[in-house]
Design an enzyme around this catalytic site. Structure first.
Site, short mmCIF file in Angstrom:
data_model
loop_
_atom_site.label_atom_id
_atom_site.label_comp_id
_atom_site.label_asym_id
_atom_site.label_seq_id
_atom_site.Cartn_x
_atom_site.Cartn_y
_atom_site.Cartn_z
N SER A 72 0.80 -1.29 0.03
CA SER A 72 -0.08 0.09 -0.03
C SER A 72 0.85 1.15 0.05
CB SER A 72 -0.94 -0.08 1.09
OG SER A 72 -0.24 0.09 2.38
N LYS A 108 0.55 4.82 6.99
CA LYS A 108 0.11 5.49 6.02
C LYS A 108 0.60 7.04 5.83
CE LYS A 108 -2.88 2.32 4.72
NZ LYS A 108 -2.60 1.66 3.68
#
Length: 145
Positions: A72, A108
């Protein structure tokens, strides 16, 4: 300006200080998220498992290290890459963070803009994770790049 401040009663001085602090944080994109507990994580991010991982190479100053699990955050971080994290409560928009999001650990990019606050994957195949009252979110720290 200080002359007026000095003439205020303590309860009003407190209001001025808190307002100034809020304005300063907004100006510098400082985001303070509530923290449940400080948790030191060792292991893989995004799978919830914990484990100690050996590392060969120069280790930067850090509070804890983990292994990225998944793609990701490509192209910045690859699957199984070891990353280093500094614990902090002061997080700015644009920083790469380690976050607990609905009881799942993630690496993230933290973004705060006109669309709200959210956790963003660099790999566009993944959806953003909105930070709002519907999701339990806390930040463990900022990745040392």
């Amino acid at each position: 300006m200080l002359r007026i401040y000095d003439k205020l009663k303590p309860n009003r001085q407190k209001i001025v200080y808190e307002t100034a602090e809020q304005q300063y944080n907004e100006q510098n994109n400082v985001i303070e998220l509530p923290t449940n507990n400080e948790v030191e994580i060792h292991g893989a991010v995004s799978d919830g498992k914990t484990e100690l991982v050996p590392y060969d190479g120069e280790v930067p100053p850090h509070d804890f290290a983990l292994v990225v699990n998944g793609d990701s955050m490509l192209p910045l971080f690859e699957d199984k890459q070891i990353i280093f994290v500094n614990k902090t409560k002061d997080v700015r928009s644009g920083q790469i963070v380690i976050a607990d999001y609905d009881q799942q650990a993630y690496v993230k990019k933290l973004v705060k803009d006109e669309n709200g606050c959210r956790l963003v994957s660099l790999n566009k195949q993944y959806k953003d994770l909105p930070i709002n009252e519907e999701h339990e979110t806390s930040i463990f720290g900022v990745v040392v790049l």
